[in-house]
Design a protein around this motif. Structure first.
Motif, PDB file in Angstrom:
ATOM      1  N   THR A   1      10.342  -5.637   1.344  1.00 41.07           N
ATOM      2  CA  THR A   1       9.623  -4.680   0.499  1.00 41.07           C
ATOM      3  C   THR A   1       8.318  -4.274   1.160  1.00 41.07           C
ATOM      4  OG1 THR A   1      10.577  -5.563  -1.538  1.00 41.07           O
ATOM      5  CG2 THR A   1       8.533  -4.306  -1.746  1.00 41.07           C
ATOM      6  N   ILE A   2       7.578  -5.255   1.669  1.00 46.61           N
ATOM      7  CA  ILE A   2       6.333  -4.958   2.379  1.00 46.61           C
ATOM      8  C   ILE A   2       6.615  -4.082   3.594  1.00 46.61           C
ATOM      9  CG2 ILE A   2       4.504  -6.018   3.781  1.00 46.61           C
ATOM     10  CD1 ILE A   2       4.630  -8.407   1.819  1.00 46.61           C
ATOM     11  N   TYR A   3       7.632  -4.447   4.334  1.00 41.52           N
ATOM     12  CA  TYR A   3       7.992  -3.669   5.525  1.00 41.52           C
ATOM     13  C   TYR A   3       8.340  -2.236   5.147  1.00 41.52           C
ATOM     14  CZ  TYR A   3      10.419  -2.445   9.868  1.00 41.52           C
ATOM     15  OH  TYR A   3      10.815  -1.830  11.030  1.00 41.52           O
ATOM     16  N   ALA A   4       9.085  -2.050   4.052  1.00 46.86           N
ATOM     17  CA  ALA A   4       9.499  -0.709   3.633  1.00 46.86           C
ATOM     18  C   ALA A   4       8.297   0.161   3.266  1.00 46.86           C
ATOM     19  CB  ALA A   4      10.464  -0.811   2.452  1.00 46.86           C
ATOM     20  N   VAL A   5       7.332  -0.402   2.538  1.00 48.68           N
ATOM     21  CA  VAL A   5       6.150   0.361   2.146  1.00 48.68           C
ATOM     22  C   VAL A   5       5.366   0.798   3.384  1.00 48.68           C
ATOM     23  CG1 VAL A   5       3.927   0.251   0.959  1.00 48.68           C
ATOM     24  CG2 VAL A   5       5.967  -0.717  -0.116  1.00 48.68           C
ATOM     25  N   LEU A   6       5.174  -0.129   4.317  1.00 52.46           N
ATOM     26  CA  LEU A   6       4.421   0.194   5.523  1.00 52.46           C
ATOM     27  C   LEU A   6       5.175   1.179   6.410  1.00 52.46           C
ATOM     28  CD1 LEU A   6       3.006  -3.344   6.412  1.00 52.46           C
ATOM     29  CD2 LEU A   6       1.854  -1.467   5.244  1.00 52.46           C
ATOM     30  N   ILE A   7       6.493   1.078   6.435  1.00 51.17           N
ATOM     31  CA  ILE A   7       7.292   2.005   7.235  1.00 51.17           C
ATOM     32  C   ILE A   7       7.188   3.432   6.695  1.00 51.17           C
ATOM     33  CG2 ILE A   7       9.716   2.710   7.476  1.00 51.17           C
ATOM     34  CD1 ILE A   7       8.808   1.150   9.814  1.00 51.17           C
TER      35      ILE A   7
ATOM     36  N   VAL B   1      -4.178  -0.282   5.467  1.00 54.39           N
ATOM     37  CA  VAL B   1      -3.197   0.765   5.198  1.00 54.39           C
ATOM     38  C   VAL B   1      -3.496   1.485   3.889  1.00 54.39           C
ATOM     39  CG1 VAL B   1      -0.746   1.219   4.795  1.00 54.39           C
ATOM     40  CG2 VAL B   1      -1.437  -0.368   6.592  1.00 54.39           C
ATOM     41  N   THR B   2      -3.962   0.768   2.897  1.00 54.24           N
ATOM     42  CA  THR B   2      -4.327   1.425   1.634  1.00 54.24           C
ATOM     43  C   THR B   2      -5.422   2.453   1.858  1.00 54.24           C
ATOM     44  OG1 THR B   2      -3.720  -0.516   0.311  1.00 54.24           O
ATOM     45  CG2 THR B   2      -5.231   1.060  -0.688  1.00 54.24           C
TER      46      THR B   2
ATOM     47  N   VAL C   1       0.437   2.413  -3.944  1.00 56.06           N
ATOM     48  CA  VAL C   1       1.596   1.520  -3.858  1.00 56.06           C
ATOM     49  C   VAL C   1       1.351   0.432  -2.815  1.00 56.06           C
ATOM     50  CG1 VAL C   1       4.042   1.406  -3.228  1.00 56.06           C
ATOM     51  CG2 VAL C   1       3.212   3.279  -4.650  1.00 56.06           C
ATOM     52  N   SER C   2       0.692   0.775  -1.710  1.00 55.26           N
ATOM     53  CA  SER C   2       0.402  -0.203  -0.671  1.00 55.26           C
ATOM     54  C   SER C   2      -0.463  -1.338  -1.212  1.00 55.26           C
ATOM     55  CB  SER C   2      -0.304   0.468   0.518  1.00 55.26           C
ATOM     56  OG  SER C   2       0.504   1.473   1.087  1.00 55.26           O
ATOM     57  N   TRP C   3      -1.494  -1.006  -1.974  1.00 58.65           N
ATOM     58  CA  TRP C   3      -2.370  -2.040  -2.533  1.00 58.65           C
ATOM     59  C   TRP C   3      -1.608  -2.922  -3.530  1.00 58.65           C
ATOM     60  CZ3 TRP C   3      -6.746  -3.953  -0.974  1.00 58.65           C
ATOM     61  CH2 TRP C   3      -7.470  -4.799  -1.833  1.00 58.65           C
ATOM     62  N   TRP C   4      -0.686  -2.332  -4.232  1.00 61.69           N
ATOM     63  CA  TRP C   4       0.072  -3.053  -5.255  1.00 61.69           C
ATOM     64  C   TRP C   4       1.077  -4.032  -4.638  1.00 61.69           C
ATOM     65  CZ3 TRP C   4       4.861  -0.672  -7.938  1.00 61.69           C
ATOM     66  CH2 TRP C   4       5.363  -1.551  -8.915  1.00 61.69           C
ATOM     67  N   LEU C   5       1.781  -3.627  -3.581  1.00 57.47           N
ATOM     68  CA  LEU C   5       2.914  -4.398  -3.095  1.00 57.47           C
ATOM     69  C   LEU C   5       2.688  -5.157  -1.787  1.00 57.47           C
ATOM     70  CD1 LEU C   5       5.851  -1.915  -3.849  1.00 57.47           C
ATOM     71  CD2 LEU C   5       5.193  -3.955  -5.143  1.00 57.47           C
ATOM     72  N   VAL C   6       1.810  -4.685  -0.932  1.00 60.12           N
ATOM     73  CA  VAL C   6       1.665  -5.285   0.395  1.00 60.12           C
ATOM     74  C   VAL C   6       0.801  -6.542   0.336  1.00 60.12           C
ATOM     75  CG1 VAL C   6       0.745  -4.928   2.729  1.00 60.12           C
ATOM     76  CG2 VAL C   6       2.036  -3.110   1.604  1.00 60.12           C
ATOM     77  N   ARG C   7       1.207  -7.576   1.090  1.00 60.71           N
ATOM     78  CA  ARG C   7       0.395  -8.774   1.285  1.00 60.71           C
ATOM     79  C   ARG C   7       0.348  -9.069   2.780  1.00 60.71           C
ATOM     80  NH1 ARG C   7      -0.331  -7.331  -3.023  1.00 60.71           N
ATOM     81  NH2 ARG C   7      -0.537  -8.490  -4.984  1.00 60.71           N
TER      82      ARG C   7
END
Length: 440
Positions: free
Chosen positions: A15-21, A83-84, A185-191
């Motif tokens: 999920t993190i990878y998908a958001v960043l991609i 990224v955010t 979305v990046s702030w919400w899901l990425v760690r």
């Protein structure tokens, strides 16, 4: 793998990878989009080839300047924050670019886009070092570039079709709104790392000791990265090869095919789409093959030699639209895909805690190359331009483009020379060896 929550771990890291991609794909789209709207930009702001090159390269100027700061951000504050913030700034820049009523305002918007997306790639690659095994880093890097290039492909043929229905200003405003939403979305899901969600580190999951954390101020770490002689050949390699490829496909390939060979924009976009798709495939193939062979340098050298051959073919062969041109453009993109191995190489000749800065340094070469190549190509064309205009757009002859293609050959030769100074890592971290040791 953590014995109690393997499925949860897999779901979270992908999920993190998908958001960043998605953020990275958007960055790639902005990188190549000016080629498709070159005529509209020239007409809207009344500019020549050199000025158009400077406008397109504004993205690369700031992107280049921001790579080392992006590496510092990734190594200190983490990918999530970087990224955010980057998405928010890029979104504002795209909206400003779409609303611009002057060349200066458009340049400012393009600069903000470059500033925003400049942190995305390094943040993504740093995130990959925390969430994916060292043994798979070449493969995951190749996959990252493959997926990112979907954004570049979207900025070629698909964008040419979109521009038949949608005005270019509307498109960039919509992209800006999307980027701002993606930031949220990046702030919400990425760690930043598994430990942030209660997992052990990835190395600990694999039964290995965790890498030592950073203890010194980032200034000292940055000095160490800059003093690492094993990193600089990769910097020059990316400057010459991928920098010129992005400069060519991102701005000058479509005008070349239009002015010299009489193709329409949709027809010309087929060739840039083929080159971009070949580049994406080359990235995945090179990264995976390098992991399987357990070697980095032979593939890096082979890619540079083949790229130089393709550049010479564009300059000297009597190619025409059709199969000959498609083969040359495909070869150009496919061979340049070897550049992705330079990121794995940079990671392996540097302390793991400083991987973000190391990758950022090599990446700086790529975007510095593009920032230099795009306006220099336009300057070379303007040297012999006879002043002809068509509907307010300058028209250049084949000889004008040949001067630019000589530049492509020189950049390719520089990459081939740099590849001779790369040190083999065996796909393992060799940073324990002194970076000042002689380079074989």
């Amino acid at each position: 793998m953590h014995p109690t929550h393997p499925q949860r771990f897999e779901r979270i890291r992908w999920t993190i990878y998908a958001v960043l991609i998605v953020a990275y794909m958007l960055a790639f789209f902005h990188r190549f989009a000016p080629a498709m709207v070159a005529a509209e930009l020239t007409q809207a702001f009344g500019i020549t080839a050199a000025a158009l090159g400077s406008l397109a390269a504004m993205y690369f100027y700031v992107y280049t300047a921001m790579q080392l700061p992006a590496g510092v951000l990734a190594d200190t504050l983490g990918a999530r924050f970087a990224v955010t913030l980057g998405n928010m700034i890029a979104g504002a820049g795209a909206i400003l670019f779409g609303l611009a009523d002057s060349f200066a305002t458009a340049s400012g918007g393009r600069l903000l886009v470059g500033l925003g997306v400049s942190v995305v790639f390094v943040g993504l690659m740093k995130s990959n070092t925390a969430w994916f095994s060292e043994r798979r880093y070449g493969t995951i890097s190749g996959l990252t570039l493959l997926l990112g290039n979907i954004g570049a492909i979207a900025a070629t043929g698909p964008l040419a079709l979109i521009l038949m229905k949608v005005e270019w200003r509307t498109l960039f405003i919509a992209l800006g709104v999307f980027a701002i939403a993606l930031g949220a979305v990046s702030w919400w899901l990425v760690r930043d790392k598994p430990e942030d969600l209660g997992f052990p580190s990835l190395r600990e999951m694999e039964g290995l000791p965790a890498h030592a954390p950073r203890h010194r101020h980032w200034i000292h770490d940055l000095r160490n990265v800059l003093a690492n002689r094993r990193l600089w050949p990769g910097f020059i390699y990316d400057f010459g090869m991928t920098g010129s490829l992005f400069g060519m496909l991102g701005l000058w390939a479509v005008p070349l095919l239009r002015d010299v060979h009489g193709l329409t924009r949709p027809e010309a976009s087929v060739y840039t789409t083929v080159a971009t798709a070949a580049f994406a495939i080359g990235c995945l193939a090179a990264g995976s093959l390098s992991d399987r062979l357990g070697r980095r340098v032979p593939l890096l050298r082979a890619g540079a030699v083949i790229y130089l051959s393709a550049a010479l073919g564009l300059l000297f062969l009597p190619w025409t639209p059709g199969l000959p041109a498609l083969l040359l453009f495909a070869l150009l993109g496919l061979s340049a895909g070897s550049f992705v191995i330079a990121y794995a190489h940079a990671r392996e000749v540097t302390s793991p805690a400083l991987s973000g800065m190391a990758i950022a340094l090599v990446n700086t070469g790529l975007f510095l190359g593009t920032a230099v190549f795009q306006p220099l190509f336009g300057w070379a064309m303007d040297l012999g331009w006879d002043g002809r205009l068509s509907m307010g757009v300058p028209v250049y002859a084949a000889a004008d483009y040949d001067r630019g293609l000589w530049l492509l050959v020189c950049f390719a030769a520089l990459a081939a020379i740099a590849s001779r100074f790369l040190v083999e890592t065996g796909c393992a971290n060799i940073s324990a060896k002194r970076a000042s040791d002689p380079i074989p």
